[in-house]
Design a protein around this motif. Structure first.
Motif, PDB file in Angstrom:
ATOM      1  N   UNK A  45       7.741  -5.350  -1.950  1.00 16.30           N
ATOM      2  CA  UNK A  45       6.298  -5.145  -1.905  1.00 16.30           C
ATOM      3  C   UNK A  45       5.604  -6.158  -0.999  1.00 16.30           C
ATOM      4  N   UNK A  46       5.977  -7.413  -1.102  1.00 20.48           N
ATOM      5  CA  UNK A  46       5.281  -8.464  -0.347  1.00 20.48           C
ATOM      6  C   UNK A  46       5.473  -8.320   1.157  1.00 20.48           C
ATOM      7  N   UNK A  47       6.685  -8.005   1.597  1.00 21.67           N
ATOM      8  CA  UNK A  47       6.886  -7.815   3.030  1.00 21.67           C
ATOM      9  C   UNK A  47       6.188  -6.546   3.506  1.00 21.67           C
ATOM     10  N   UNK A  48       6.153  -5.503   2.671  1.00 30.10           N
ATOM     11  CA  UNK A  48       5.447  -4.275   3.036  1.00 30.10           C
ATOM     12  C   UNK A  48       3.942  -4.520   3.124  1.00 30.10           C
ATOM     13  N   UNK A  49       3.404  -5.325   2.217  1.00 30.52           N
ATOM     14  CA  UNK A  49       1.972  -5.643   2.261  1.00 30.52           C
ATOM     15  C   UNK A  49       1.641  -6.465   3.501  1.00 30.52           C
ATOM     16  N   UNK A  50       2.500  -7.432   3.815  1.00 32.37           N
ATOM     17  CA  UNK A  50       2.278  -8.229   5.028  1.00 32.37           C
ATOM     18  C   UNK A  50       2.314  -7.355   6.275  1.00 32.37           C
ATOM     19  N   UNK A  51       3.260  -6.435   6.337  1.00 26.60           N
ATOM     20  CA  UNK A  51       3.346  -5.536   7.485  1.00 26.60           C
ATOM     21  C   UNK A  51       2.138  -4.613   7.540  1.00 26.60           C
ATOM     22  N   UNK A  52       1.684  -4.176   6.377  1.00 27.61           N
ATOM     23  CA  UNK A  52       0.531  -3.289   6.309  1.00 27.61           C
ATOM     24  C   UNK A  52      -0.740  -4.012   6.736  1.00 27.61           C
ATOM     25  N   UNK A  53      -0.906  -5.251   6.318  1.00 25.95           N
ATOM     26  CA  UNK A  53      -2.117  -6.003   6.639  1.00 25.95           C
ATOM     27  C   UNK A  53      -2.134  -6.475   8.084  1.00 25.95           C
ATOM     28  N   UNK A  54      -0.984  -6.619   8.713  1.00 26.88           N
ATOM     29  CA  UNK A  54      -0.954  -7.086  10.095  1.00 26.88           C
ATOM     30  C   UNK A  54      -0.903  -5.931  11.092  1.00 26.88           C
ATOM     31  N   UNK A  55      -1.152  -4.718  10.605  1.00 24.09           N
ATOM     32  CA  UNK A  55      -1.143  -3.565  11.511  1.00 24.09           C
ATOM     33  C   UNK A  55      -2.327  -3.652  12.473  1.00 24.09           C
ATOM     34  N   UNK A  56      -2.242  -3.031  13.637  1.00 25.25           N
ATOM     35  CA  UNK A  56      -3.270  -3.150  14.670  1.00 25.25           C
ATOM     36  C   UNK A  56      -4.651  -2.661  14.255  1.00 25.25           C
ATOM     37  N   UNK A  57      -4.731  -1.737  13.293  1.00 18.97           N
ATOM     38  CA  UNK A  57      -6.040  -1.211  12.935  1.00 18.97           C
ATOM     39  C   UNK A  57      -6.724  -2.012  11.838  1.00 18.97           C
ATOM     40  N   UNK A  58      -6.281  -3.228  11.600  1.00 17.39           N
ATOM     41  CA  UNK A  58      -6.997  -4.122  10.710  1.00 17.39           C
ATOM     42  C   UNK A  58      -6.671  -4.013   9.245  1.00 17.39           C
ATOM     43  N   UNK A  59      -5.508  -3.517   8.902  1.00 16.53           N
ATOM     44  CA  UNK A  59      -5.100  -3.552   7.513  1.00 16.53           C
ATOM     45  C   UNK A  59      -5.024  -2.218   6.828  1.00 16.53           C
ATOM     46  N   UNK A  60      -5.444  -1.140   7.476  1.00 14.61           N
ATOM     47  CA  UNK A  60      -5.353   0.151   6.810  1.00 14.61           C
ATOM     48  C   UNK A  60      -3.925   0.624   6.751  1.00 14.61           C
ATOM     49  N   UNK A  61      -3.250   0.582   7.891  1.00 14.45           N
ATOM     50  CA  UNK A  61      -1.852   0.949   7.946  1.00 14.45           C
ATOM     51  C   UNK A  61      -1.583   2.413   7.721  1.00 14.45           C
ATOM     52  N   UNK A  62      -2.608   3.263   7.815  1.00 18.23           N
ATOM     53  CA  UNK A  62      -2.400   4.673   7.556  1.00 18.23           C
ATOM     54  C   UNK A  62      -1.830   5.363   8.788  1.00 18.23           C
TER      55      UNK A  62
END
Length: 134
Positions: A45-62
């Motif tokens: 979960x923690x690595x997935x959250x970090x990857x999701x929050x560091x996505x180019x669109x500012x944390x949405x990761x959708x």
């Protein structure tokens, strides 16, 4: 002054989406506890959250759906690399689901989902109080 809900709820929204996705993965493991050769899956979960929050669109990761016939990804979030769980006692039929471990992981995930939901709810209550001028 404009308020960005994405910036205001980004971490909690992403956490809820990932917790929901993880619940689906663990529930799938529990549903296949008696299936021969089924391999138990999970993600960090923690690595997935970090990857999701560091996505180019500012944390949405959708993920963007580019065609009507494309499959919608579970939860719509990126960053969750689903891996196989290594069992402590593999069964004879090749199934790696350990029901006690899965139940414990599911309960821990549920509690952390509820905590993230409570924190998100308190953020909205604070925003509502600020709008009312309380």
């Amino acid at each position: 002054m404009a308020i960005s809900f994405q910036g205001y709820t980004g971490l909690y929204e992403s956490a809820l989406n990932l917790r929901s996705q993880r619940s689906e993965v663990i529930a799938g493991n529990l549903a296949n506890a008696d299936t021969p050769n089924y391999k138990s899956r999970d993600f960090d979960f923690h690595s997935a959250l970090n990857a999701n929050m560091s996505s180019p669109n500012g944390g949405g990761g959708h993920m963007r759906l580019t065609h009507q016939k494309h499959y919608q990804m579970g939860g719509g979030s990126s960053g969750a690399d689903i891996n196989y769980r290594i069992p402590t006692q593999p069964s004879i039929d090749g199934n790696t689901v350990e029901e006690q471990v899965e139940h414990a992981e599911f309960m821990e995930n549920t509690l952390e989902y509820q905590a993230a939901f409570t924190l998100l709810n308190s953020r909205f209550k604070g925003l509502k109080a600020a709008i009312k001028g309380e």
